[in-house]
Write an enzyme that holds these catalytic residues in place. Structure first.
Site: not given
Ligand code: 0O2
Length: 218
Positions: A88, A123, A150
């Site tokens: 990040r 989003k 990522e």
């Molecule tokens: P964590 O616990 O942070 O690791 P994918 O990873 O591609 O299978 P997705 O949801 O399509 O899944 O990917 P996306 O949208 O790129 O989101 C990936 C990460 O972005 C999430 O990881 C969160 O860290 C962050 N994120 C996405 N949407 C939100 C949101 O609405 N609020 C917040 N605070 N963070 C968000 P993880 O694995 O969900 O969780």
């Protein structure tokens, strides 16, 4: 070649996965530090405020595989989970985000696999951030393993919002009351407004500095 664990038991494979993804985090972090130092050298300014990195916990990996209807195997996690290694990058201004993304894209050994621009299209929750899935080669003694990372890039204000929203979601197990959800969307708009105003302010200050320099050189 895409990374595939080659050890012959689960414990060794898991250790290998950890080693490879940890190495990928080190590679990306070092690249970013070099780019930031170079930027400071040329422009007297740091686009990166700070960098955080983490390996996804085994519990979160299993949860995500389950969500995608996949069995919890090491092969599946390497193939289907894109954020085992996550970096990040926190910047001061929105313009820095695109500058850093461009600098990373220009690195010959980094392959960009996908981009999600939640700044141009936030989003529905109000979440704003720029996401890239990249692949980076890790040079081992006997092979090169292309490894996914990522990268999330956002401003300090976007990060403040995301961390509070994350805590709220955790507290309500994803089912926060509508009034809180609405307030978060409102706060997200304020974050966009703040980011825009801080950027304009910075541009104005930069112009003053340039004029001062021109006057000194005249
Ligand atoms: P964590 O616990 O942070 O690791 P994918 O990873 O591609 O299978 P997705 O949801 O399509 O899944 O990917 P996306 O949208 O790129 O989101 C990936 C990460 O972005 C999430 O990881 C969160 O860290 C962050 N994120 C996405 N949407 C939100 C949101 O609405 N609020 C917040 N605070 N963070 C968000 P993880 O694995 O969900 O969780």
């Amino acid at each position: 070649m895409e990374f595939k664990p080659i050890r012959n038991n689960d414990v060794d494979s898991w250790k290998e996965v950890n080693l490879i993804y940890n190495s990928a985090l080190k590679e990306i972090t070092t690249k970013l530090e070099i780019l930031n130092d170079e930027f400071q050298h040329i422009h007297r300014y740091n686009p990166i405020e700070h960098i955080k990195s983490r390996l996804k916990s085994p519990e979160s990996i299993v949860k995500k595989l389950k969500k995608h209807g996949r069995e919890s195997t090491i092969e599946n996690m390497v193939e289907y989970i894109n954020d085992i290694a996550g970096v990040r990058i926190i910047c001061s201004f929105t313009s820095d985000i695109y500058r850093i993304a461009e600098m990373l894209r220009n690195q010959n050994d980094i392959k960009v696999l996908s981009i999600k621009d939640y700044i141009k299209t936030p989003k529905p929750s109000g979440y704003k951030s720029y996401h890239m899935i990249v692949s980076i080669p890790i040079f081992l003694s006997d092979r090169v393993a292309d490894t996914k990372v990522e990268i999330q890039i956002r401003t300090v204000a976007m990060d403040f919002w995301a961390s509070l929203e994350h805590k709220i979601n955790y507290k309500f197990e994803g089912n926060a009351p509508d009034s809180i959800k609405r307030e978060l969307v409102e706060c997200s708009k304020m974050v966009s407004d703040l980011d825009e105003r801080m950027l304009s302010l910075n541009e104005e200050v930069t112009k003053y500095k340039e004029k001062e320099l021109e006057a000194k050189e005249a």
